[in-house]
Design an enzyme around this catalytic site. Structure first.
Site, short mmCIF file in Angstrom:
data_model
loop_
_atom_site.label_atom_id
_atom_site.label_comp_id
_atom_site.label_asym_id
_atom_site.label_seq_id
_atom_site.Cartn_x
_atom_site.Cartn_y
_atom_site.Cartn_z
CE1 TYR A 175 31.07 41.47 86.16
CE2 TYR A 175 29.49 39.70 86.32
CZ TYR A 175 30.50 40.32 85.65
OH TYR A 175 30.96 39.79 84.47
NE ARG A 210 28.22 47.42 84.85
CZ ARG A 210 28.96 46.61 85.60
NH1 ARG A 210 30.19 46.91 85.84
NH2 ARG A 210 28.44 45.50 86.07
CE LYS A 254 22.58 38.44 80.64
NZ LYS A 254 23.40 37.24 80.50
CB CYS A 289 31.92 39.73 79.21
SG CYS A 289 31.70 39.98 80.98
NE ARG A 347 34.68 28.66 81.50
CZ ARG A 347 35.12 27.43 81.31
NH1 ARG A 347 34.65 26.44 82.04
NH2 ARG A 347 36.01 27.18 80.39
CE LYS A 351 35.89 35.61 80.78
NZ LYS A 351 34.60 35.20 81.30
CG ASP A 372 36.03 48.11 95.66
OD1 ASP A 372 35.69 47.10 95.01
OD2 ASP A 372 35.98 49.27 95.20
N1 SAJ Z 1 22.79 38.29 72.82
C1 SAJ Z 1 22.22 38.26 71.55
N2 SAJ Z 1 21.85 37.04 71.03
C2 SAJ Z 1 22.01 35.89 71.74
C3 SAJ Z 1 22.59 35.92 73.02
C4 SAJ Z 1 22.97 37.14 73.55
O1 SAJ Z 1 22.06 39.28 70.88
O2 SAJ Z 1 21.62 34.83 71.22
C5 SAJ Z 1 23.21 39.57 73.39
C6 SAJ Z 1 22.50 39.90 74.70
O3 SAJ Z 1 21.27 40.53 74.47
C7 SAJ Z 1 23.51 40.81 75.37
C8 SAJ Z 1 24.85 40.25 74.91
O4 SAJ Z 1 24.57 39.45 73.78
O5 SAJ Z 1 23.38 42.14 74.92
C9 SAJ Z 1 25.63 39.46 75.93
O6 SAJ Z 1 24.78 38.63 76.68
P1 SAJ Z 1 25.18 37.14 77.09
O7 SAJ Z 1 24.07 36.54 77.86
O8 SAJ Z 1 25.61 36.40 75.90
O9 SAJ Z 1 26.49 37.31 77.98
P2 SAJ Z 1 26.98 38.12 79.27
O10 SAJ Z 1 27.81 39.28 78.82
O11 SAJ Z 1 25.89 38.42 80.23
O12 SAJ Z 1 27.95 37.02 79.94
C10 SAJ Z 1 28.98 36.44 79.13
C11 SAJ Z 1 28.87 34.93 79.25
N3 SAJ Z 1 29.75 34.28 78.28
C12 SAJ Z 1 29.30 33.32 77.45
O13 SAJ Z 1 28.16 32.94 77.45
C13 SAJ Z 1 30.32 32.73 76.53
C14 SAJ Z 1 29.27 34.52 80.67
O14 SAJ Z 1 29.30 33.12 80.82
C15 SAJ Z 1 30.64 35.08 81.02
O15 SAJ Z 1 30.99 34.78 82.36
C16 SAJ Z 1 30.56 36.60 80.91
O16 SAJ Z 1 30.22 36.93 79.55
C17 SAJ Z 1 31.91 37.16 81.28
O17 SAJ Z 1 32.07 37.62 82.45
O18 SAJ Z 1 32.88 37.04 80.50
#
Ligand code: SAJ
Length: 452
Positions: free
Chosen positions: A14, A324, A317, A260, A154, A206, A34
């Site tokens: 992705y 995953r 989310k 992540c 990111r 990171k 890949d």
């Molecule tokens: N979540 C909560 N409360 C919140 C925000 C999120 O419970 O206030 C939960 C979400 O429901 C989900 C999980 O956290 O289950 C992660 O969701 P997310 O939107 O925070 O993050 P990811 O995993 O989709 O993407 C993150 C991002 N990192 C940050 O925001 C610091 C993204 O920018 C990164 O590129 C990505 O990880 C990565 O590849 O590392």
């Protein structure tokens, strides 16, 4: 100055796939590598398994232009980019086998003067000590014969192309020249700020970003637990606290999913076990949220062995189709351990088997005869649901809202009994507030001693 024109990118997942397509759009001749046969075959037909419209179009155009193709085997190039998964093992350690394998595969094709970039999230030191060592074994000294960099991504899944184009990037070079060279490549498609530094700083950066988010979600979840015990609405308290100009508390929920945020803190914990108790605690708090909600629902609804609970939301989310590492599976497993049957529903995740559970797209089927329901992902599709037909479909009346998105009063008026994560009142505002400050003095002593 080098004039780089060809790129070989390992890992068409992705992040790797949109990066490859953007680089091809920028004019590079890109070969994507890949190990997955279907990924390679689909890409060569100009198709992708991912659903993002923008990505589908970008990939189609890149392949159509002749500047992007895929293969199982690498070829010589000016720049090599490694974009493979770095999962965490059950023991909380980084599994770098894919990074090692990808480096070993490209190493025979890397020539003096090339640039090698690692993008995969990795423990600090991986770039110079894992990739660097493999290159040395192939007679290539980083900083002398080849340029070496760590450049993390990111992106938020759901808008990967837009995020790759807009977000600022940290570009960590083993040497200044390596970082500057990588920055020139990223500048061809990224309009965000490109900040150069060392590989070690970029790796640490990171891991800090996602650990910071995990800890901040853990504090929101702690406040939700306090709200439940105190008998108040922690969501409202958080909204109020966030009116402070320097406070920005995140949202509580039934856990933290994705590949992540629940993973990356472990890479710091593994390397610095004596400095990272806060990160360990955050992981535990977040991982227990779904079980805590199930505890409350089970005792409120009197769920017994053999009863059925419908779990609404499998994506990790809102409004994405990615299941995953979703906290929903932790809840499903806990139900199974307690002898409670589960039905999993999601409007976006492709129906099928995941982790030994069947995911269903039809809400009526998931709710049919269910003794209770739990809303675990805040998909927009769930927000405005009419509660009356839902209740008619179910056998029981209880619904646990893990995201505080259901219209509580409307559900109660329809005959539901609603329990909301982070809200201490069992049902109506008029119910008595539970007794507070009832903990024994010994609990406080224990907490201060760090044994809690
Ligand atoms: N979540 C909560 N409360 C919140 C925000 C999120 O419970 O206030 C939960 C979400 O429901 C989900 C999980 O956290 O289950 C992660 O969701 P997310 O939107 O925070 O993050 P990811 O995993 O989709 O993407 C993150 C991002 N990192 C940050 O925001 C610091 C993204 O920018 C990164 O590129 C990505 O990880 C990565 O590849 O590392």
């Amino acid at each position: 100055m080098n004039r780089d024109t060809t790129i070989c990118i390992s890992g068409l997942g992705y992040v790797g796939l949109p990066t490859a397509a953007l680089l091809a759009r920028s004019g590079f001749d890109v070969l994507g590598i890949d190990i997955n046969e279907r990924t390679v075959a689909e890409l060569n037909r100009g198709r992708t398994i991912y659903q993002e419209q923008c990505l589908i179009e970008l990939v189609g155009d890149a392949v159509g232009s002749g500047r992007l193709r895929a293969s199982h085997v690498p070829a010589s190039a000016d720049i090599f980019i490694i974009c493979v998964p770095t999962p965490v093992t059950d023991g909380g350690r980084a599994d770098l086998s894919a990074v090692r394998a990808a480096t070993e595969t490209i190493a025979p094709h890397v020539k003096p003067g090339n640039l090698v970039i690692l993008e995969s999230t990795s423990p600090t030191g991986t770039t110079r000590h894992v990739i660097g060592e493999i290159l040395i074994q192939h007679g290539l000294q980083p900083g002398v014969d080849v340029d070496l960099c760590y450049c993390p991504e990111r992106v938020l899944p759901g808008d990967t192309v837009g995020e790759l184009e807009r977000n600022s990037r940290v570009i960590g070079g083993f040497t200044v020249e390596a970082a500057d060279r990588a920055a020139r490549m990223y500048a061809t498609f990224c309009t965000g700020e490109l900040r150069t530094t060392t590989d070690l700083v970029a790796e640490m950066c990171k891991l800090m970003e996602n650990s910071f988010r995990d800890v901040n979600i853990a504090i929101a979840n702690t406040f939700a637990q306090i709200g439940e015990e105190l008998g108040v609405d922690a969501w409202e308290a958080i909204r109020m606290a966030n009116l402070h100009p320097r406070v920005d508390i995140l949202q509580p929920g039934p856990g933290v999913g994705g590949h992540c945020i629940p993973v990356d803190p472990w890479f710091l914990i593994e390397s610095f076990p004596h400095k990272t108790q806060l990160l360990v605690d955050a992981r535990r708090i977040n991982d227990h949220q779904g079980r805590r909600l199930l505890d409350r629902l089970q005792s409120a609804a009197g769920l017994q062995t053999g009863d059925t609970v419908a779990l609404l939301g499998v994506a990790y989310k809102a409004d994405i189709d990615d299941p995953r590492d979703s906290p929903t599976f932790l809840v499903a497993e806990e139900c199974r351990n307690r002898g409670i049957k589960v039905r999993l529903h999601d409007p976006l995740v492709v129906a099928g088997e995941y982790n030994g559970f069947t995911v269903e797209n039809d809400l009526n089927v998931a709710l049919d005869g269910a003794d209770a329901a739990m809303l675990l992902t805040d998909h927009t599709a769930y927000h405005g649901l009419d509660p009356e037909p839902l209740l008619r479909q179910m056998r029981g009346q209880w619904i646990a809202d893990g995201r505080c998105v259901l219209d509580r009063e409307r559900y109660i008026d329809a005959g539901f009994r609603v329990l909301t994560l982070g809200i201490g009142l069992a049902e109506k505002w008029t119910e008595p507030v539970p007794v507070i400050n009832s903990h024994a003095e010994s609990d406080l002593v224990e907490a201060l001693a760090g044994t809690h």
